[in-house]
Design an enzyme around this catalytic site. Structure first.
Site: not given
Lengths: 339, 343
Positions: B260, B264, B273
């Site tokens: 992706r 998120h 991250y």
């Protein structure tokens, strides 16, 4: 894909690589389990013990082989079929019997009963009544060991039915991911209560499930105490030295029903007879006799000594007091004493 | 059972012809249309979120390849489909419209998934056999096994396709769902959109294996790895899995490797991250651009058709936003409706 698992479920040729003293010790423990369980069946039918009772009869080799691979400082977690495991880990027979009677002198102070034997002094961390419920708990204990930097191993014992439960998946995944010192022992007795393994598990050879975690796995004849001990020792050493978790599948059989309330109509007489002919105690006796390591007199002596222990444990349980009413709220919360 | 040996890598079919797969020219152009549509709906929702008009969205961006490719292999209205929250592309192919999706993010009464009750991304449309999900990750797995068991008992020739991410495969529900489907040889296609991150947790901190498809061997059915950014490869493996299920041969597990490129959710900052280099690298492997190049190679798409498709989609999406914004909210009197069945 990587397949590190290996199968060795075929009954092995007679081989007794261990010394007589060790084998006698195994035989002693196996007979102790058998005779305690027979007595438990008796007192249960006489309504002396409450709740449910699940007997270990038939699984003595798996229990003695696996539990004897642990050091005293190692932790043992089991399912509710826990009497024999507690005995081998070091819980006194009288404390087990008193617990079944629900007495204050029981190893769980009369609160646990058959399914919740517990004795932290010998690091027997309990029988658990929820199928598979102890798998993440044992894994967490191994994480605690890792945190503290000590060298204990956690062994977690469950039936093959538990391997279809979500907590099995979560526990094994994390154990391997974090390289925890834990040994998962599946006593595959071929039936999850009344459901045959092939009807409840999409693969019937449980050790194959380890491939999902890239975990070392072995399938062992759990009716052979020596083979079981060897495999579990390997797994315990892997866990202790390399922090490498394992799944050990012990193929075994319970000679009685799932619990005392189960007449086991889902198994054929032929099948039960086939397994009874592989009785782990009489086959070890026979092997030892054949190699000149054991006489009938020695067997009789063991039986007599075990019989005394069993009788004494029943007397102890009978004469012990029930937990006091004043203690009802004790041991509910950690801080409850003195409050 | 020899499923371990069946675990196979399906190569990308970048150069293979769609005709060989039995797909018409019109169908592959429609696939492209759906890719653009899913991306446009997603981008519009982010804009609406940043404008403060909607509260939360989950992005499909980067994963449209497996979503569109696999959904084209399903039979609209016949097969049961349980998408996960990222499956905008799946929902669109199966017949939900941009209007339906906008009604959902605006929480309007006419939202077909839940009358404005569910969170965004909980696609649902009973008539189209799209079954709305519960919010906890992986709950749809045992449910999918149950739906497929019902089909089997009824003797209905329907397949259940269930979607989830890599994070779901660490959950106990997932294990129980796959085991049950394996035992009873249920007509289920398990589609894992492995985008490498469970929110912020990279795959190597979730599981000790590299290929999630390896896990299928533990349930006695094949695990297939596919390039999820390759639309036609995704279509092919799903089609084969559907046929296998219809023949009564049981479930298939498909692991689609994808990424992706958005955070998120609208509440996530993925810079904490993931490196920008990793995201940029995957943007270069964009499934839409890749499929566009394929269509150009086979002379089915040129700049003018591309332009027309994009304008059509944008117009449709803008209209859907207007429609949803003007639609009424659920009424206060209906507050207790849909809490219990028949209530």
């Amino acid at each position: 894909m990587k397949q590190r698992s290996q199968a060795s479920a075929q009954p092995r040729a007679v081989s007794l690589p261990l010394d007589k003293e060790t084998l006698l010790h195994f035989l002693n423990k196996m007979i102790l389990i058998r005779r305690v369980e027979e007595k438990v069946a008796e007192i249960y039918t006489r309504a002396k013990a409450g709740g449910f009772v699940h007997l270990n009869i038939g699984e003595e080799a798996a229990i003695v082989g696996a539990a004897s691979s642990l050091a005293d400082r190692d932790y043992l977690f089991t399912s509710y079929r826990d009497h024999g495991w507690a005995l081998v880990k070091g819980v006194a027979p009288r404390a087990v019997m008193a617990e079944l009677y629900g007495k204050a002198t029981g190893c769980s102070k009369g609160r646990g009963g058959s399914m919740h034997l517990f004795d932290s002094k010998v690091r027997f961390m309990g029988g658990y009544a929820i199928v598979g419920g102890m798998i993440p708990i044992a894994t967490g204990t191994a994480l605690a060991v890792t945190y503290r930097g000590t060298d204990e191993v956690a062994m977690c014992v469950f039936g093959e039915g538990a391997t279809n439960i979500g907590s099995f998946h979560e526990g094994l995944n994390v154990a391997k991911l974090w390289q925890l010192p834990v040994v998962f022992v599946c006593t595959n007795n071929l039936y999850g209560m009344g459901t045959a393994v092939r009807r409840a598990s999409s693969v019937s050879e449980i050790y194959r499930k380890a491939c999902a975690y890239d975990m070392v796995a072995e399938r062992i004849d759990g009716m052979d105490v020596v083979a079981t001990r060897d495999a579990c020792l390997r797994a315990v050493e892997r866990a202790r030295k390399d922090h490498e978790p394992s799944l050990v599948e012990l193929v075994t059989y319970r000679f009685r029903g799932h619990s005392m309330a189960d007449p086991a109509r889902y198994r054929t007489d032929d099948e039960v007879r086939w397994w009874r002919e592989r009785d782990p105690i009489s086959s070890l006796e026979q092997k030892m006799k054949d190699s000149g390591m054991l006489t009938q007199q020695e067997i009789d002596d063991i039986e007599a000594a075990v019989s005394r222990v069993v009788t004494e444990s029943v007397q102890y349980a009978e004469s012990s007091p029930a937990p006091g009413l004043d203690d009802l709220y004790k041991d509910v919360y950690v801080q409850s004493e003195g409050q | 059972m020899d499923s371990a040996e069946e675990t196979a890598v399906v190569e990308s079919h970048q150069n293979s012809r769609h005709a060989e797969l039995g797909l018409s020219d019109e169908t592959v152009v429609e696939m492209y249309y759906r890719l653009v549509q899913a991306r446009t709906v997603d981008e519009k929702m982010w804009t609406l979120h940043r404008q403060g008009k909607i509260h939360f969205i989950i992005s499909c961006r980067g994963q449209e390849g497996i979503q569109i490719g696999s959904a084209f292999a399903l039979r609209r209205g016949e097969d049961f489909v349980m998408p996960y929250y990222r499956d905008t592309g799946v929902a669109l192919v199966l017949g939900m419209t941009p209007r339906d999706l906008m009604l959902s993010v605006f929480a309007r009464e006419a939202d077909p998934a839940s009358g404005g009750r569910q969170m965004p991304g909980h696609f649902g449309y009973p008539r189209l056999r799209i079954i709305t999900g519960s919010s906890p990750v992986a709950t749809q797995l045992p449910q999918a096994a149950g739906v497929a068991l019902a089909s089997k008992i009824k003797g209905e020739a329907a397949v259940t396709a269930v979607y989830f991410g890599d994070g779901a495969t660490s959950k106990g529900d997932w294990h129980e769902g796959l085991n049950f489907a394996g035992i009873h040889k249920l007509p289920v296609v398990f589609i894992c959109e492995n985008n490498g991150y469970a929110i912020s947790v990279p795959q190597n901190k979730q599981m000790a294996i590299r290929d999630i498809a390896d896990r299928a061997a533990g349930y006695g059915f094949p695990g297939i790895i596919v390039d999820g950014n390759d639309v036609l490869a995704s279509y092919t493996v799903t089609k084969q899995a559907v046929q296998r299920a219809l023949k009564g041969d049981g479930p298939t597990f498909i692991e689609a490797k994808t990424f992706r490129v958005a955070p998120h959710s609208s509440d996530d900052d993925d810079r904490r991250y993931r490196s920008r280099e990793e995201v940029e690298e995957w943007k270069r492997r964009d499934p839409i651009e890749r499929f566009k190049r394929y269509l150009e190679e086979v002379n089915l798409l040129d700049d003018s058709l591309d332009q027309r498709i994009r304008e059509m989609v944008l117009e449709e999406v803008n209209e859907a936003v207007d429609f949803a914004e003007k639609s009424p909210l659920p009424s206060r009197e209906d507050l207790m409706k849909y809490v219990y069945y028949n209530s």
